[in-house]
Write a protein that holds these residues in place. Sequence first.
Motif: not given
Length: 135
Positions: A93-100
């Motif tokens: 799968t793919q993902s995104k690391f979401v920052r604050e």
Amino acid sequence: MGQIYKKTHNKYKIKGKKKFNFLTFGSCGLKAISCGRITKEKWESVQWVLRKKFKAELNTKQNKIWNLIELNNSLTKLSLESRMGKGKGLIYTQSKFVREGSLLFEFDSFPQQFQKEIIKFMQSRISIKLQLVKF
């Protein structure tokens, strides 16, 4: 065959927040207060449910929803029986690391009585804490 994804070894900074993230398309938006990872399947289901919720509550197609996240990290997995030294594994799968401080969605023609309800609804769907941002 479709899109070809690269196997990456990226690590993302957890500390520090994204500064100067302003609304560009809509009049209000959803901003992440905490950091975390969102996978492709989770993100697509959240988009679908959000559009359905807007359609049911507002009964119009006049509202616009902008998706501001691009998935940039591919997740790989090896089978449990494989021994060490056999490579990185297949992409699952793919993902995104979401920052604050990063914006997830922007909305247009968004009524005020619907704002608290949509934040609670989105908070139950995503494991990241959210805040409403107005123009």
